[in-house]
Scaffold this motif. Sequence first.
Motif, PDB file in Angstrom:
ATOM      1  N   ASP A 129      57.731  -8.687  41.086  1.00 23.73           N
ATOM      2  CA  ASP A 129      58.868  -7.874  40.643  1.00 23.73           C
ATOM      3  C   ASP A 129      58.364  -6.540  40.111  1.00 23.73           C
ATOM      4  O   ASP A 129      58.263  -6.313  38.898  1.00 23.73           O
ATOM      5  CB  ASP A 129      59.670  -8.631  39.579  1.00 23.73           C
ATOM      6  CG  ASP A 129      61.016  -7.989  39.276  1.00 23.73           C
ATOM      7  OD1 ASP A 129      61.201  -6.806  39.628  1.00 23.73           O
ATOM      8  OD2 ASP A 129      61.873  -8.674  38.686  1.00 23.73           O
ATOM      9  N   GLY A 130      58.062  -5.647  41.039  1.00 24.10           N
ATOM     10  CA  GLY A 130      57.551  -4.325  40.676  1.00 24.10           C
ATOM     11  C   GLY A 130      58.442  -3.559  39.724  1.00 24.10           C
ATOM     12  O   GLY A 130      57.954  -2.997  38.738  1.00 24.10           O
ATOM     13  N   PRO A 131      59.764  -3.507  39.967  1.00 22.65           N
ATOM     14  CA  PRO A 131      60.630  -2.783  39.035  1.00 22.65           C
ATOM     15  C   PRO A 131      60.578  -3.335  37.598  1.00 22.65           C
ATOM     16  O   PRO A 131      60.592  -2.571  36.641  1.00 22.65           O
ATOM     17  CB  PRO A 131      62.026  -2.955  39.645  1.00 22.65           C
ATOM     18  CG  PRO A 131      61.757  -3.099  41.114  1.00 22.65           C
ATOM     19  CD  PRO A 131      60.485  -3.904  41.185  1.00 22.65           C
ATOM     20  N   LEU A 189      58.001  -4.939  36.199  1.00 24.28           N
ATOM     21  CA  LEU A 189      56.699  -4.550  35.645  1.00 24.28           C
ATOM     22  C   LEU A 189      56.683  -3.076  35.267  1.00 24.28           C
ATOM     23  O   LEU A 189      56.223  -2.702  34.188  1.00 24.28           O
ATOM     24  CB  LEU A 189      55.586  -4.844  36.651  1.00 24.28           C
ATOM     25  CG  LEU A 189      55.310  -6.313  36.949  1.00 24.28           C
ATOM     26  CD1 LEU A 189      54.339  -6.443  38.110  1.00 24.28           C
ATOM     27  CD2 LEU A 189      54.778  -7.013  35.717  1.00 24.28           C
ATOM     28  N   ALA A 190      57.188  -2.238  36.159  1.00 25.45           N
ATOM     29  CA  ALA A 190      57.168  -0.791  35.926  1.00 25.45           C
ATOM     30  C   ALA A 190      58.013  -0.395  34.715  1.00 25.45           C
ATOM     31  O   ALA A 190      57.749   0.639  34.087  1.00 25.45           O
ATOM     32  CB  ALA A 190      57.655  -0.055  37.169  1.00 25.45           C
ATOM     33  N   SER A 191      59.008  -1.223  34.370  1.00 26.97           N
ATOM     34  CA  SER A 191      59.887  -0.889  33.242  1.00 26.97           C
ATOM     35  C   SER A 191      59.276  -1.219  31.882  1.00 26.97           C
ATOM     36  O   SER A 191      59.804  -0.817  30.857  1.00 26.97           O
ATOM     37  CB  SER A 191      61.223  -1.638  33.380  1.00 26.97           C
ATOM     38  OG  SER A 191      61.052  -3.016  33.080  1.00 26.97           O
ATOM     39  N   LEU A 192      58.169  -1.937  31.884  1.00 29.84           N
ATOM     40  CA  LEU A 192      57.582  -2.364  30.610  1.00 29.84           C
ATOM     41  C   LEU A 192      56.719  -1.269  29.998  1.00 29.84           C
ATOM     42  O   LEU A 192      56.040  -0.520  30.715  1.00 29.84           O
ATOM     43  CB  LEU A 192      56.751  -3.638  30.833  1.00 29.84           C
ATOM     44  CG  LEU A 192      57.549  -4.831  31.341  1.00 29.84           C
ATOM     45  CD1 LEU A 192      56.623  -6.000  31.628  1.00 29.84           C
ATOM     46  CD2 LEU A 192      58.632  -5.231  30.357  1.00 29.84           C
ATOM     47  N   PRO A 193      56.738  -1.158  28.669  1.00 27.54           N
ATOM     48  CA  PRO A 193      55.932  -0.134  28.000  1.00 27.54           C
ATOM     49  C   PRO A 193      54.447  -0.284  28.332  1.00 27.54           C
ATOM     50  O   PRO A 193      53.913  -1.387  28.326  1.00 27.54           O
ATOM     51  CB  PRO A 193      56.172  -0.403  26.506  1.00 27.54           C
ATOM     52  CG  PRO A 193      57.403  -1.238  26.439  1.00 27.54           C
ATOM     53  CD  PRO A 193      57.483  -1.987  27.733  1.00 27.54           C
ATOM     54  N   GLY A 194      53.816   0.820  28.649  1.00 30.41           N
ATOM     55  CA  GLY A 194      52.378   0.826  28.932  1.00 30.41           C
ATOM     56  C   GLY A 194      52.009   0.452  30.352  1.00 30.41           C
ATOM     57  O   GLY A 194      50.827   0.437  30.704  1.00 30.41           O
ATOM     58  N   ALA A 195      52.999   0.142  31.197  1.00 31.31           N
ATOM     59  CA  ALA A 195      52.715  -0.268  32.575  1.00 31.31           C
ATOM     60  C   ALA A 195      52.119   0.887  33.358  1.00 31.31           C
ATOM     61  O   ALA A 195      52.403   2.053  33.105  1.00 31.31           O
ATOM     62  CB  ALA A 195      53.990  -0.755  33.254  1.00 31.31           C
ATOM     63  N   VAL A 196      51.275   0.533  34.331  1.00 32.32           N
ATOM     64  CA  VAL A 196      50.679   1.499  35.261  1.00 32.32           C
ATOM     65  C   VAL A 196      51.278   1.198  36.631  1.00 32.32           C
ATOM     66  O   VAL A 196      50.704   0.451  37.424  1.00 32.32           O
ATOM     67  CB  VAL A 196      49.137   1.380  35.272  1.00 32.32           C
ATOM     68  CG1 VAL A 196      48.521   2.453  36.151  1.00 32.32           C
ATOM     69  CG2 VAL A 196      48.570   1.423  33.856  1.00 32.32           C
ATOM     70  N   PRO A 197      52.471   1.781  36.925  1.00 32.69           N
ATOM     71  CA  PRO A 197      53.226   1.412  38.133  1.00 32.69           C
ATOM     72  C   PRO A 197      52.493   1.660  39.443  1.00 32.69           C
ATOM     73  O   PRO A 197      52.698   0.918  40.402  1.00 32.69           O
ATOM     74  CB  PRO A 197      54.483   2.274  38.060  1.00 32.69           C
ATOM     75  CG  PRO A 197      54.527   2.858  36.705  1.00 32.69           C
ATOM     76  CD  PRO A 197      53.178   2.743  36.101  1.00 32.69           C
ATOM     77  N   GLU A 198      51.622   2.658  39.499  1.00 33.44           N
ATOM     78  CA  GLU A 198      50.944   2.943  40.766  1.00 33.44           C
ATOM     79  C   GLU A 198      49.976   1.836  41.183  1.00 33.44           C
ATOM     80  O   GLU A 198      49.544   1.789  42.334  1.00 33.44           O
ATOM     81  CB  GLU A 198      50.231   4.306  40.720  1.00 33.44           C
ATOM     82  CG  GLU A 198      49.220   4.467  39.624  1.00 33.44           C
ATOM     83  CD  GLU A 198      49.809   5.001  38.305  1.00 33.44           C
ATOM     84  OE1 GLU A 198      49.009   5.311  37.420  1.00 33.44           O
ATOM     85  OE2 GLU A 198      51.050   5.084  38.171  1.00 33.44           O
ATOM     86  N   LEU A 199      49.669   0.916  40.285  1.00 35.81           N
ATOM     87  CA  LEU A 199      48.793  -0.214  40.627  1.00 35.81           C
ATOM     88  C   LEU A 199      49.556  -1.423  41.160  1.00 35.81           C
ATOM     89  O   LEU A 199      48.962  -2.366  41.661  1.00 35.81           O
ATOM     90  CB  LEU A 199      47.979  -0.637  39.402  1.00 35.81           C
ATOM     91  CG  LEU A 199      46.991   0.382  38.852  1.00 35.81           C
ATOM     92  CD1 LEU A 199      46.308  -0.147  37.596  1.00 35.81           C
ATOM     93  CD2 LEU A 199      45.962   0.764  39.901  1.00 35.81           C
ATOM     94  N   ILE A 200      50.883  -1.399  41.058  1.00 42.32           N
ATOM     95  CA  ILE A 200      51.692  -2.540  41.487  1.00 42.32           C
ATOM     96  C   ILE A 200      51.751  -2.576  43.009  1.00 42.32           C
ATOM     97  O   ILE A 200      52.150  -1.601  43.636  1.00 42.32           O
ATOM     98  CB  ILE A 200      53.123  -2.439  40.905  1.00 42.32           C
ATOM     99  CG1 ILE A 200      53.066  -2.412  39.378  1.00 42.32           C
ATOM    100  CG2 ILE A 200      53.981  -3.605  41.407  1.00 42.32           C
ATOM    101  CD1 ILE A 200      54.392  -2.054  38.721  1.00 42.32           C
ATOM    102  N   PRO A 201      51.357  -3.700  43.629  1.00 38.46           N
ATOM    103  CA  PRO A 201      51.451  -3.805  45.090  1.00 38.46           C
ATOM    104  C   PRO A 201      52.899  -3.610  45.545  1.00 38.46           C
ATOM    105  O   PRO A 201      53.820  -4.135  44.912  1.00 38.46           O
ATOM    106  CB  PRO A 201      50.968  -5.221  45.391  1.00 38.46           C
ATOM    107  CG  PRO A 201      50.148  -5.612  44.206  1.00 38.46           C
ATOM    108  CD  PRO A 201      50.787  -4.907  43.027  1.00 38.46           C
ATOM    109  N   PRO A 202      53.107  -2.885  46.641  1.00 42.30           N
ATOM    110  CA  PRO A 202      54.469  -2.552  47.060  1.00 42.30           C
ATOM    111  C   PRO A 202      55.251  -3.703  47.704  1.00 42.30           C
ATOM    112  O   PRO A 202      56.463  -3.653  47.773  1.00 42.30           O
ATOM    113  CB  PRO A 202      54.261  -1.422  48.063  1.00 42.30           C
ATOM    114  CG  PRO A 202      52.888  -1.642  48.591  1.00 42.30           C
ATOM    115  CD  PRO A 202      52.104  -2.247  47.473  1.00 42.30           C
TER     116      PRO A 202
END
Length: 173
Positions: free
Chosen positions: A93-95, A97-110
């Motif tokens: 669930d990329g969205p 993960l990306a919504s959490l404080p401190g997340a590094v969204p560019e590392l999340i597999p698409p």
Amino acid sequence: MRQLKALTARHPEPFDVGDVPLRSTCSTARTPHERICAEVTDLAGDCDLLLIHNDHRERNKIEKIRQDVTLPPHCRIVGVVPVRETEAWLLADGPLLASLPGAVPELIPPDGRGIERTADPKALLSRVLPGGDNRELADFLGERIDLDRLHTLPAYQLWCAELTAALKELRFL
């Protein structure tokens, strides 16, 4: 637990699966096989369904448990076996993960294929959400992850199919 409840809710005659799953103190990675079998035997007396988690390194242990434990007719074992580690499922669930404080969204597999090809999902999750306690994080994400996103992962689909088959054998579905 959420997936199990979702399966039962879609059934024409929903049934209660309870709110508190039993958690074993055994680890298929660290506990001797005989102790695991003893605990499975003990739990099988009171449970209809036992979910046993294995990462890819312990993949064959569930079959060994099935061979070495005689289950009562009302009980089934379903293996929870991701391609590598359960943390890969938490990356689905990329969205979220990306919504959490401190997340590094560019590392999340698409996508699901990328997630299941990740060599070390636990390490990747730690890089995506640095500084968190993995056990606490797993519980937090497990309560919020989008089940439809999880269904994009082939290993999760397989687990759901095995879970559904066991529930049908037990005549819950």
